[in-house]
Design a protein around this motif. Structure first.
Motif, mmCIF file in Angstrom:
data_model
loop_
_atom_site.group_PDB
_atom_site.id
_atom_site.type_symbol
_atom_site.label_atom_id
_atom_site.label_comp_id
_atom_site.label_asym_id
_atom_site.label_seq_id
_atom_site.Cartn_x
_atom_site.Cartn_y
_atom_site.Cartn_z
ATOM 1 N N LYS A 83 0.956 -1.127 -0.013
ATOM 2 C CA LYS A 83 0.040 0.034 0.021
ATOM 3 C C LYS A 83 0.926 1.187 0.026
ATOM 4 C CE LYS A 83 -3.903 2.083 2.416
ATOM 5 N NZ LYS A 83 -4.844 2.209 3.417
ATOM 6 N N GLU A 84 2.098 1.099 0.972
ATOM 7 C CA GLU A 84 3.004 2.356 0.588
ATOM 8 C C GLU A 84 3.333 2.441 -0.234
ATOM 9 O OE1 GLU A 84 4.738 5.608 2.003
ATOM 10 O OE2 GLU A 84 3.227 4.606 3.022
ATOM 11 N N GLY A 85 3.790 1.385 -0.934
ATOM 12 C CA GLY A 85 4.431 1.276 -2.492
ATOM 13 C C GLY A 85 3.554 2.120 -3.510
ATOM 14 N N GLY A 86 2.305 1.758 -3.413
ATOM 15 C CA GLY A 86 1.467 2.321 -4.223
ATOM 16 C C GLY A 86 1.199 3.834 -4.160
ATOM 17 N N LYS A 87 1.209 4.278 -2.912
ATOM 18 C CA LYS A 87 1.451 5.924 -2.656
ATOM 19 C C LYS A 87 2.533 6.488 -2.995
ATOM 20 C CE LYS A 87 -0.020 7.119 1.583
ATOM 21 N NZ LYS A 87 -0.149 7.157 3.090
ATOM 22 N N MET A 88 3.635 5.860 -2.994
ATOM 23 C CA MET A 88 5.034 6.297 -3.330
ATOM 24 C C MET A 88 4.857 6.551 -5.047
ATOM 25 S SD MET A 88 7.636 3.970 -1.185
ATOM 26 C CE MET A 88 9.049 4.486 -2.138
ATOM 27 N N ALA A 89 4.391 5.510 -5.516
ATOM 28 C CA ALA A 89 4.357 5.889 -7.102
ATOM 29 C C ALA A 89 3.524 6.728 -7.454
ATOM 30 C CB ALA A 89 3.613 4.156 -7.688
ATOM 31 N N ALA A 90 2.281 7.008 -6.825
ATOM 32 C CA ALA A 90 1.340 8.241 -7.232
ATOM 33 C C ALA A 90 1.928 9.315 -6.924
ATOM 34 C CB ALA A 90 -0.062 8.026 -6.376
ATOM 35 N N GLU A 91 2.692 9.415 -5.844
ATOM 36 C CA GLU A 91 3.076 10.836 -5.433
ATOM 37 C C GLU A 91 4.094 11.178 -6.245
ATOM 38 O OE1 GLU A 91 2.276 10.476 -0.520
ATOM 39 O OE2 GLU A 91 4.433 9.726 -1.338
ATOM 40 N N TYR A 92 5.079 10.328 -6.716
ATOM 41 C CA TYR A 92 6.173 10.706 -7.769
ATOM 42 C C TYR A 92 5.397 10.911 -8.976
ATOM 43 C CZ TYR A 92 10.492 10.828 -10.261
ATOM 44 O OH TYR A 92 11.461 11.314 -10.928
ATOM 45 N N LEU A 93 4.474 10.361 -9.396
ATOM 46 C CA LEU A 93 3.755 10.423 -10.889
ATOM 47 C C LEU A 93 3.138 11.875 -10.731
ATOM 48 C CD1 LEU A 93 3.271 9.100 -13.522
ATOM 49 C CD2 LEU A 93 1.267 8.454 -12.519
ATOM 50 N N GLU A 94 2.689 12.367 -9.687
ATOM 51 C CA GLU A 94 2.081 13.641 -9.480
ATOM 52 C C GLU A 94 3.078 14.694 -9.733
ATOM 53 O OE1 GLU A 94 -0.859 16.105 -6.611
ATOM 54 O OE2 GLU A 94 -0.191 14.125 -6.193
ATOM 55 N N GLU A 95 4.245 14.351 -9.059
ATOM 56 C CA GLU A 95 5.334 15.453 -8.826
ATOM 57 C C GLU A 95 5.813 15.658 -10.369
ATOM 58 O OE1 GLU A 95 10.078 15.148 -7.592
ATOM 59 O OE2 GLU A 95 8.604 14.386 -6.267
ATOM 60 N N VAL A 96 5.796 14.620 -11.233
ATOM 61 C CA VAL A 96 6.346 14.804 -12.773
ATOM 62 C C VAL A 96 5.184 15.441 -13.465
ATOM 63 C CG1 VAL A 96 7.136 13.524 -14.671
ATOM 64 C CG2 VAL A 96 7.911 12.770 -12.408
ATOM 65 N N ILE A 97 4.093 14.879 -13.545
ATOM 66 C CA ILE A 97 2.948 15.314 -14.486
ATOM 67 C C ILE A 97 2.056 16.260 -14.022
ATOM 68 C CG2 ILE A 97 3.277 13.183 -15.799
ATOM 69 C CD1 ILE A 97 0.338 12.378 -14.599
ATOM 70 N N GLY A 98 2.150 16.433 -12.643
ATOM 71 C CA GLY A 98 1.351 17.726 -12.191
ATOM 72 C C GLY A 98 -0.179 17.052 -11.442
ATOM 73 N N GLU A 99 -0.835 17.784 -10.853
ATOM 74 C CA GLU A 99 -1.970 17.615 -10.143
ATOM 75 C C GLU A 99 -3.064 17.967 -11.378
ATOM 76 O OE1 GLU A 99 -4.631 19.291 -6.616
ATOM 77 O OE2 GLU A 99 -2.759 19.745 -6.471
ATOM 78 N N GLY A 100 -4.203 16.724 -11.142
ATOM 79 C CA GLY A 100 -5.243 16.988 -12.060
ATOM 80 C C GLY A 100 -5.091 16.365 -13.398
ATOM 81 N N ALA A 101 -3.909 15.720 -13.562
ATOM 82 C CA ALA A 101 -3.630 15.159 -15.067
ATOM 83 C C ALA A 101 -4.136 13.799 -14.942
ATOM 84 C CB ALA A 101 -2.125 14.780 -15.177
ATOM 85 N N LYS A 102 -4.569 13.521 -16.312
ATOM 86 C CA LYS A 102 -5.447 12.206 -16.616
ATOM 87 C C LYS A 102 -4.418 11.075 -16.793
ATOM 88 C CE LYS A 102 -9.347 14.011 -19.472
ATOM 89 N NZ LYS A 102 -9.848 14.044 -20.905
ATOM 90 N N VAL A 103 -4.766 9.904 -15.771
ATOM 91 C CA VAL A 103 -4.045 9.021 -15.737
ATOM 92 C C VAL A 103 -4.822 7.550 -15.848
ATOM 93 C CG1 VAL A 103 -2.229 10.186 -14.493
ATOM 94 C CG2 VAL A 103 -4.283 8.740 -13.479
ATOM 95 N N ALA A 104 -3.732 6.558 -16.153
ATOM 96 C CA ALA A 104 -4.602 5.113 -16.261
ATOM 97 C C ALA A 104 -3.791 4.330 -15.142
ATOM 98 C CB ALA A 104 -4.464 4.530 -17.595
ATOM 99 N N GLN A 105 -4.417 3.389 -14.878
ATOM 100 C CA GLN A 105 -3.688 2.322 -13.769
ATOM 101 C C GLN A 105 -3.897 0.772 -14.652
ATOM 102 O OE1 GLN A 105 -3.903 0.992 -9.274
ATOM 103 N NE2 GLN A 105 -5.768 1.558 -9.964
ATOM 104 N N LEU A 106 -2.889 0.090 -14.551
ATOM 105 C CA LEU A 106 -2.884 -1.273 -14.930
ATOM 106 C C LEU A 106 -2.739 -2.246 -13.550
ATOM 107 C CD1 LEU A 106 -0.627 -1.481 -17.894
ATOM 108 C CD2 LEU A 106 -3.039 -0.899 -18.013
ATOM 109 N N GLU A 107 -3.735 -2.719 -13.436
ATOM 110 C CA GLU A 107 -3.932 -3.692 -12.255
ATOM 111 C C GLU A 107 -3.325 -5.039 -12.290
ATOM 112 O OE1 GLU A 107 -8.080 -3.647 -11.293
ATOM 113 O OE2 GLU A 107 -8.271 -1.590 -11.232
ATOM 114 N N GLY A 108 -2.960 -5.846 -11.250
ATOM 115 C CA GLY A 108 -2.297 -6.920 -11.255
ATOM 116 C C GLY A 108 -3.360 -8.058 -11.033
ATOM 117 N N VAL A 109 -3.109 -9.291 -10.785
ATOM 118 C CA VAL A 109 -3.982 -10.518 -10.635
ATOM 119 C C VAL A 109 -5.216 -10.059 -9.638
ATOM 120 C CG1 VAL A 109 -4.362 -12.913 -10.047
ATOM 121 C CG2 VAL A 109 -2.307 -12.158 -11.435
#
Length: 305
Positions: A143-169
């Motif tokens: 769960k913490e890893g998922g948060k880390m990924a989202a926070e860094y993605l937001e840092e790079v592309i900015g707040e409010g951007a359109k994103v997609a998520q690929l989920e596992g099994v």
């Protein structure tokens, strides 16, 4: 006649007592006769078609060699029914302990319970079991890893951007927890236009990403719940000619190389070698009667260029 009856009763009591003591002694001998080198450990891995679990398995094998224990590794091939059958086989082989990396956290519960009924302790790694008794669970905080990924993605592309998520099994605790962590940040930070499963598989990641791009051509970022799906998504993105930032999870060799080459902006390092090594260390401690922690976390790290 009465004296003879009392004598017979006393003899019977002594005989029963001797049998009881003998039985208890045998059990104790069975529990203590083995040294580390005699321990037989079974390990059921969700799939060896994924570099992350190959690395985890290799870490366990190396540590087993160092600890001088016998380790048998079986591949569930991402099939919950096969995993249940594999665990039953390990039980029949009379292993001393079973390490399970569940294909499906809910489905694996019956296999864990079977091991419990056979008095064989179980350790889970990377993904948890939703049922049965487990000696220890060894994993990163997904769960913490998922948060880390989202926070860094937001840092790079900015707040409010359109994103997609690929989920596992679906049904695996790793997919559930990584998704929950990502969504905790994404609900306020992004416009999540698509969230689809690609089963932790590179080929499926490619296909799913192609489909997402057809209906969401303006997305700016992607979070893939493992590197294999991320690498598949990158193939689709490159073919489309778009500039879309991707964050993966696991820090496999291919994933880290993609970061170094600038194809992926980051991956979350989960350190599978350490998970495998820790599983064997914990197994040996438990089999030697030492107390082990119920939950053993393995540190995460954000890998970026």
């Amino acid at each position: 006649m009465k004296k003879l009856s009392v004598t017979a009763l006393l003899a019977s009591s002594l005989l029963l007592g001797a049998c009881s003591m003998s039985q208890g002694g045998d059990d104790k001998a069975k529990d203590t006769k083995k040294s580390d080198g005699d321990f037989k450990i079974g390990m059921s891995v969700s799939t060896l078609n994924n570099p992350f679990f190959v690395t985890l398995s290799d870490g366990a094998k190396a540590e087993a060699k160092d600890e001088k224990v016998n380790l048998t590794v079986v591949d569930a091939q991402d099939n919950a029914s096969k995993q249940a059958s594999d665990v039953e086989d390990l039980i029949q082989q009379d292993v001393d302990l079973i390490i399970i990396n569940p294909t499906d956290s809910k489905a694996v519960a019956s296999a864990v319970e079977s091991a419990n009924n056979a008095d064989i302790p179980v350790i889970t790694v990377d993904r948890a079991s939703e049922g049965g008794e487990v000696v220890s669970h060894i994993a990163s905080d997904n769960k913490e890893g998922g948060k880390m990924a989202a926070e860094y993605l937001e840092e790079v592309i900015g707040e409010g951007a359109k994103v997609a998520q690929l989920e596992g099994v679906a049904g695996s605790s790793a997919a559930t927890d990584r998704g929950a962590g990502f969504e905790e940040v994404a609900k306020d930070g992004f416009d999540v236009v698509a969230s689809q499963t690609a089963n932790f598989n590179r080929a499926e990641g490619l296909t799913v990403m192609e489909n997402i791009l057809q209906s969401n051509a303006d997305i700016k970022g992607v979070f893939a719940q493992n590197d294999e799906m991320a690498l598949g998504a990158i193939e689709a993105i490159e073919a489309s000619g778009k500039d879309i930032k991707v964050v993966g999870f696991d820090a496999t060799d291919d994933g880290v190389k993609a970061v170094e080459d600038g194809k992926m902006i980051a991956t979350i390092a989960q350190k599978p070698t350490e998970i495998g090594e820790t599983a064997i260390e914990t197994a040996v401690k438990s089999l030697n009667g030492e107390k082990v922690e119920k939950d053993i976390p393995v540190e995460l790290e954000l890998i970026k260029k």
